[in-house]
Write a protein that holds these residues in place. Structure first.
Motif, PDB file in Angstrom:
ATOM      1  N   PRO A 148       0.847  -1.193   0.000  1.00 55.60           N
ATOM      2  CA  PRO A 148       0.000   0.000   0.000  1.00 55.60           C
ATOM      3  C   PRO A 148       0.885   1.247   0.000  1.00 55.60           C
ATOM      4  N   PRO A 149       0.442   2.339  -0.594  1.00 53.20           N
ATOM      5  CA  PRO A 149       1.294   3.515  -0.759  1.00 53.20           C
ATOM      6  C   PRO A 149       1.966   4.014   0.520  1.00 53.20           C
ATOM      7  N   GLN A 150       1.215   4.092   1.629  1.00 56.34           N
ATOM      8  CA  GLN A 150       1.809   4.615   2.857  1.00 56.34           C
ATOM      9  C   GLN A 150       2.911   3.709   3.364  1.00 56.34           C
ATOM     10  N   GLN A 151       2.699   2.397   3.325  1.00 57.09           N
ATOM     11  CA  GLN A 151       3.737   1.454   3.743  1.00 57.09           C
ATOM     12  C   GLN A 151       4.946   1.543   2.833  1.00 57.09           C
ATOM     13  N   ARG A 152       4.686   1.701   1.540  1.00 56.48           N
ATOM     14  CA  ARG A 152       5.770   1.821   0.562  1.00 56.48           C
ATOM     15  C   ARG A 152       6.645   3.032   0.893  1.00 56.48           C
ATOM     16  N   ALA A 153       6.004   4.168   1.148  1.00 58.32           N
ATOM     17  CA  ALA A 153       6.746   5.387   1.453  1.00 58.32           C
ATOM     18  C   ALA A 153       7.521   5.242   2.762  1.00 58.32           C
ATOM     19  N   VAL A 154       6.900   4.647   3.770  1.00 59.88           N
ATOM     20  CA  VAL A 154       7.571   4.466   5.054  1.00 59.88           C
ATOM     21  C   VAL A 154       8.793   3.565   4.904  1.00 59.88           C
ATOM     22  N   LEU A 155       8.647   2.458   4.193  1.00 58.59           N
ATOM     23  CA  LEU A 155       9.770   1.541   4.015  1.00 58.59           C
ATOM     24  C   LEU A 155      10.933   2.221   3.304  1.00 58.59           C
ATOM     25  N   VAL A 156      10.631   3.009   2.283  1.00 60.08           N
ATOM     26  CA  VAL A 156      11.692   3.696   1.552  1.00 60.08           C
ATOM     27  C   VAL A 156      12.361   4.754   2.429  1.00 60.08           C
ATOM     28  N   LEU A 157      11.561   5.537   3.131  1.00 60.50           N
ATOM     29  CA  LEU A 157      12.129   6.579   3.978  1.00 60.50           C
ATOM     30  C   LEU A 157      12.983   6.006   5.104  1.00 60.50           C
TER      31      LEU A 157
END
Length: 327
Positions: A148-157
């Motif tokens: 999901p987009p939010q998890q994707r962004a968190v993992l990358v950050l």
């Protein structure tokens, strides 16, 4: 960043603004690419983000330009993903996307594109769990698209860029507790085999030997040699086509339809991996025409995945000619 340059930018000096953001442009582009999976989409969103940064530079408090730019770029990526369902689906493609329930990790998203070059200038932070090469690998970027987009962004950050939870929360406009919760779910969703394993070092003798064997076997139409180069779980995919060939013999049967064709290859680099620009002879002129890019994912001295890409913009991004002379 100097206070004088910032003051000039906040006073409306475009050259000063470019001086501030240019050192971050490459890493921001890679950041958008990881989240979106498409170089073209990443370029478009990054341009929107930099325009938004220019329009709001007067309100920047001067504390951390990098985190401020990442906040703008990340939220632009998330806004893009929220409207992703409105993006036209390629003709003949089944409806699918990163949030479809039950979707297999092995299936690559149709929008996946190769990232030109090596990640030599991408430097993770001290808290990152992935090194630069892992974080831009084709399989990793494809895997991210299933979160999901939010998890994707968190993992990358957090795990790619190494931002502390507090900074990641500030970038996303949420709390450190929410960031940590999303990170736990994202880490649990990524299978262990999405991490590179026994991969030869980029541009090493070991890597070159595998690529040379592949090119030689293809040009000699040696199907047995091609099969021997593949791992037991090897995959051949061709985004945006939905077809997928898994295992040496299914791949061999597909390759058999191409064995006997005259082929030429020019070396390339994509996602920090070896790649080959493929050329086929023109039946009506004494030239060879570009016919796509093949990215090779290696495991030891064998090939774990072959991913072929075509499409507009590919040649320009990789700096390869559209045609080759006959000789």
């Amino acid at each position: 960043m100097t206070e004088a340059t910032l003051a000039l930018a906040q006073a409306g000096d475009g050259e000063a603004f470019r001086e501030l953001v240019d050192p971050h442009r490459r890493e921001l582009q890679a950041h958008c690419y990881r989240i979106l999976g498409s170089v073209q989409d990443a370029e478009d969103v990054l341009q929107e983000a930099l325009l938004a940064a220019w329009r709001s530079i007067e309100r920047f408090d001067g504390r951390s330009l990098r985190a401020w730019l990442y906040r703008i770029a990340t939220n632009r990526c998330l806004n893009y993903l929220r409207g992703e369902s409105r993006r036209p689906q390629p003709a003949g493609q089944p409806e699918h996307g990163p949030r479809r329930p039950g979707r297999e990790w092995s299936a690559e998203p149709w929008w996946l594109e190769p990232y030109p070059g090596d990640p030599d200038d991408l430097v993770p932070g001290p808290e990152a769990r992935y090194d630069a090469r892992e974080s831009i690998a084709l399989s990793f970027v494809a895997g991210l698209q299933h979160l999901p987009p939010q998890q994707r962004a968190v993992l990358v950050l957090r795990d790619v860029l190494g931002f502390p939870a507090s900074e990641a929360a500030g970038i996303l406009g949420t709390t450190p507790a929410a960031v940590n919760s999303a990170l736990i779910r994202a880490r649990a969703a990524i299978p262990p085999d999405q991490r590179p394993n026994e991969v030869p070092l980029p541009r090493s003798t070991a890597e070159a030997a595998v690529v040379d064997r592949f090119v030689s076997a293809f040009q000699r139409f040696d199907l047995d040699e091609l099969v021997s180069l593949l791992t037991e779980d090897a995959r051949l995919t061709m985004p945006p086509e939905p077809d997928e060939h898994i295992g040496p013999w299914p791949i061999a049967r597909f390759l058999q339809s191409h064995v006997g064709l005259e082929l030429r290859f020019l070396p390339a680099r994509a996602n920090g991996q070896p790649a080959l620009m493929l050329y086929l002879p023109d039946p009506h002129a004494p030239i060879w025409r570009a016919n796509g890019l093949i990215v090779l994912t290696l495991r030891g001295d064998r090939i774990q995945a072959l991913t072929r890409f075509t499409g507009p913009g590919l040649l320009a991004r990789f700096g390869h000619p559209r045609t080759l002379p006959e000789d």
